[in-house]
Every structure is written in structure tokens, then in C-alpha cells.
Design a protein around this motif. Structure first.
Motif, PDB file in Angstrom:
ATOM      1  N   ASP A   6      46.303  54.905  80.254  1.00 38.43           N
ATOM      2  CA  ASP A   6      46.510  53.458  80.348  1.00 38.43           C
ATOM      3  C   ASP A   6      45.287  52.761  80.945  1.00 38.43           C
ATOM      4  O   ASP A   6      44.887  51.683  80.481  1.00 38.43           O
ATOM      5  N   LEU A   7      44.698  53.364  81.973  1.00 35.58           N
ATOM      6  CA  LEU A   7      43.506  52.771  82.580  1.00 35.58           C
ATOM      7  C   LEU A   7      42.340  52.769  81.606  1.00 35.58           C
ATOM      8  O   LEU A   7      41.575  51.798  81.528  1.00 35.58           O
ATOM      9  N   TRP A   8      42.204  53.852  80.839  1.00 34.50           N
ATOM     10  CA  TRP A   8      41.117  53.924  79.860  1.00 34.50           C
ATOM     11  C   TRP A   8      41.301  52.869  78.780  1.00 34.50           C
ATOM     12  O   TRP A   8      40.338  52.207  78.378  1.00 34.50           O
ATOM     13  N   LEU A   9      42.536  52.696  78.305  1.00 32.23           N
ATOM     14  CA  LEU A   9      42.792  51.692  77.278  1.00 32.23           C
ATOM     15  C   LEU A   9      42.540  50.284  77.801  1.00 32.23           C
ATOM     16  O   LEU A   9      41.998  49.428  77.088  1.00 32.23           O
ATOM     17  N   ALA A  10      42.940  50.023  79.062  1.00 31.95           N
ATOM     18  CA  ALA A  10      42.703  48.696  79.645  1.00 31.95           C
ATOM     19  C   ALA A  10      41.214  48.415  79.767  1.00 31.95           C
ATOM     20  O   ALA A  10      40.758  47.282  79.543  1.00 31.95           O
ATOM     21  N   ARG A  11      40.430  49.451  80.126  1.00 29.01           N
ATOM     22  CA  ARG A  11      38.980  49.270  80.238  1.00 29.01           C
ATOM     23  C   ARG A  11      38.326  49.188  78.863  1.00 29.01           C
ATOM     24  O   ARG A  11      37.407  48.396  78.649  1.00 29.01           O
ATOM     25  N   ARG A  12      38.834  49.995  77.939  1.00 24.87           N
ATOM     26  CA  ARG A  12      38.258  50.006  76.588  1.00 24.87           C
ATOM     27  C   ARG A  12      38.490  48.674  75.880  1.00 24.87           C
ATOM     28  O   ARG A  12      37.614  48.157  75.192  1.00 24.87           O
ATOM     29  N   TYR A  13      39.687  48.133  76.072  1.00 25.41           N
ATOM     30  CA  TYR A  13      40.029  46.858  75.431  1.00 25.41           C
ATOM     31  C   TYR A  13      40.172  45.768  76.495  1.00 25.41           C
ATOM     32  O   TYR A  13      41.185  45.089  76.585  1.00 25.41           O
ATOM     33  N   TRP A  14      39.104  45.615  77.292  1.00 24.98           N
ATOM     34  CA  TRP A  14      39.174  44.698  78.428  1.00 24.98           C
ATOM     35  C   TRP A  14      39.305  43.240  77.984  1.00 24.98           C
ATOM     36  O   TRP A  14      39.917  42.424  78.687  1.00 24.98           O
ATOM     37  N   VAL A  15      38.765  42.916  76.816  1.00 28.33           N
ATOM     38  CA  VAL A  15      38.900  41.538  76.326  1.00 28.33           C
ATOM     39  C   VAL A  15      40.367  41.222  76.063  1.00 28.33           C
ATOM     40  O   VAL A  15      40.879  40.167  76.468  1.00 28.33           O
ATOM     41  N   GLU A  16      41.073  42.136  75.394  1.00 32.73           N
ATOM     42  CA  GLU A  16      42.494  41.930  75.124  1.00 32.73           C
ATOM     43  C   GLU A  16      43.289  41.866  76.426  1.00 32.73           C
ATOM     44  O   GLU A  16      44.250  41.091  76.536  1.00 32.73           O
ATOM     45  N   THR A  17      42.902  42.676  77.425  1.00 32.58           N
ATOM     46  CA  THR A  17      43.597  42.652  78.717  1.00 32.58           C
ATOM     47  C   THR A  17      43.456  41.299  79.386  1.00 32.58           C
ATOM     48  O   THR A  17      44.433  40.719  79.884  1.00 32.58           O
TER      49      THR A  17
END
Length: 253
Positions: free
Chosen positions: A15-26
Motif C-alpha cells: 500500500d505504501l509503495w502504491l501510494a508513493r508510485r501514484y502520488w499524484v492520484e493520492t
């Protein structure tokens, strides 16, 4: 137990990797929630002709914060199914040491932890806007959490249907008005509406956040409601999963 914790840690890292990977969407998601909150407050005050200082909109604004939390919990399981189906990884998950049901449960718990943090921040912000009339009450947070299994039951039922129905996003969209209705129902004090999933938990949490004292029976009713709806949701999920495997459509778009 060690294997369960290992899976939970891996899911948290994912979850942390996805949040960082897609930080614009976050960031866009957080901005959307903030603008939705501000828009609702403005719309309610404008439509009622009241000012924020009057206190008339306090319960509704607190209910909005609860709706954000409840909506995330109710849609978490089906969202995971839809995402894994879109990425064509759902069938691989069935080969994991843990069952699909257990993997969804771990992701659901992690999502609830994030949702609880956002709920606390939302109530703190509302408290500032209302001069302390709405508070981060331990009773409100406890009721919101105690009612979560009923929302998880809804989520598991939606997830099961998403295994069988193509375009499962439509199911999630259709469920948003349902969650809004459940959160806004006047189920407290305990009434006939209390048997509906999360209705009493949300009504009691709203009352606690605005300073009301809760009767002892509320806690027992919420716990019973949560257990019953979670069991029904799991039964629906297992039935749909078994049918999807039987039809050979597991993970099909």
C-alpha cells in the motif's frame, strides 16, 4: 500467526509503495475529499439560511465525516476484487498461502486504519469550525469501529457479486447512495431502523460527537448487528466465489 503478520506487513508495504508510485492520484484523492467536505458545508448552510455558528448543521457535518469513513469500509473489498481483476492477478491470488477471503480481510483492516486516521482529522477540523461543539469523542470513534464489521459484510457481498458481474464498478457506484442513507438514518435512540447495517452505529456516533450520552443498550445492539451482517456478507461472498469457480469466470473481465 507468524504467517498472518508476515502477510499483513507485506500488504502494508504494498500500500505504501502504491501510494508513493501514484502520488499524484493520492494527492488528487485527498484534494477531492477536502473539496467535497467544504462544498457540503457551504451547500447545507446556504440551503438552510443558517450560519455555521448556529449549530444547526453540526450533526449533518459530523455525519459527512462518518460517511467518508463508512464508504471506504463498505467499498474496500469490492474495490480490491475489481482492481485485481483489471490487473489480471485475481487467479494468482487464489494460489497464495492465505485464502482470498483472508487476504481481503487484511487489506480491509489496513484500509480501516487509514480511514480511522482521516476520521479523527476530519472531526478535529469540524471541531475547529464549530467552536468545539463537535468533538473527537472516544465513544463516537468506538461506535464507528464497532459497527465496521457490518460495513465489511456489505463489502464482502459486493465483492462476491463483482466476481460474477462484469463492470463491477457500477455496483460500487450504486452502493454509494445506500451508504449515505444508512449513515443518515435516525436509528438512535434504538428503533426499528437499528437492524439495518451500520445505521445505529452511525446515529450513535453522531450523537456522541455532538455531546450526547449514549445508553448502554446501544453497544450491545451495534455488536449484534455487526456480527450478523458480517456473517451474511461472508456467506454471500463464499457462495459467489464458489459459483465463479464452477463457471470458470474467476478473474474474467
Amino acid at each position: 500467526m507468524t504467517r498472518l503478520w508476515r502477510h499483513a506487513l507485506n500488504e502494508a508495504r504494498r500500500d505504501l509503495w502504491l501510494a508513493r508510485r501514484y502520488w499524484v492520484e493520492t494527492l488528487l484523492g485527498l484534494g477531492f475529499v477536502s473539496s467535497l467536505f467544504g462544498g457540503l458545508v457551504y451547500a447545507v448552510l446556504k440551503a438552510s439560511g443558517q450560519s455555521l455558528d448556529s449549530g444547526r448543521a453540526d450533526g449533518l457535518i459530523a455525519g459527512f465525516a462518518l460517511w467518508l469513513f463508512a464508504s471506504g469500509a463498505a467499498h474496500a473489498a469490492s474495490k480490491e476484487i475489481i482492481e485485481e481483476t483489471r490487473q489480471r492477478t485475481l487467479e494468482q491470488l487464489n494460489l497464495a498461502p492465505l485464502s482470498l477471503e483472508a487476504l481481503i480481510a487484511i487489506r480491509l483492516v489496513l484500509g480501516l486504519a487509514v480511514g480511522l486516521g482521516l476520521l479523527v482529522l476530519s472531526l478535529l477540523l469540524i471541531g475547529l469550525l464549530t467552536d468545539g461543539r463537535v468533538q473527537v469523542s472516544s465513544g463516537a470513534l468506538a461506535l464507528a469501529l464497532l459497527g465496521c464489521p457490518s460495513l465489511a459484510g456489505i463489502g464482502y457481498a459486493l465483492a462476491g457479486l463483482s466476481l460474477l458481474v462484469k463492470r463491477g464498478e457500477l455496483l460500487m457506484v450504486a452502493a454509494y447512495p445506500l451508504v449515505i442513507a444508512l449513515v443518515s438514518l435516525p436509528a438512535y435512540p434504538v428503533s426499528g431502523l437499528a437492524w439495518l447495517p451500520y445505521a445505529l452505529a452511525a446515529a450513535g456516533a453522531r450523537a456522541a460527537a455532538t455531546g450526547s450520552l449514549l445508553s448502554a443498550e446501544v453497544w450491545g445492539w451495534v455488536a449484534l448487528n455487526s456480527g450478523a451482517w458480517l456473517a451474511l456478507g461472508l456467506l454471500c461472498f463464499r457462495a459467489c466465489l464458489a459459483r465463479a469457480r464452477r463457471l470458470g469466470v474467476l478473474g474474467h473481465l
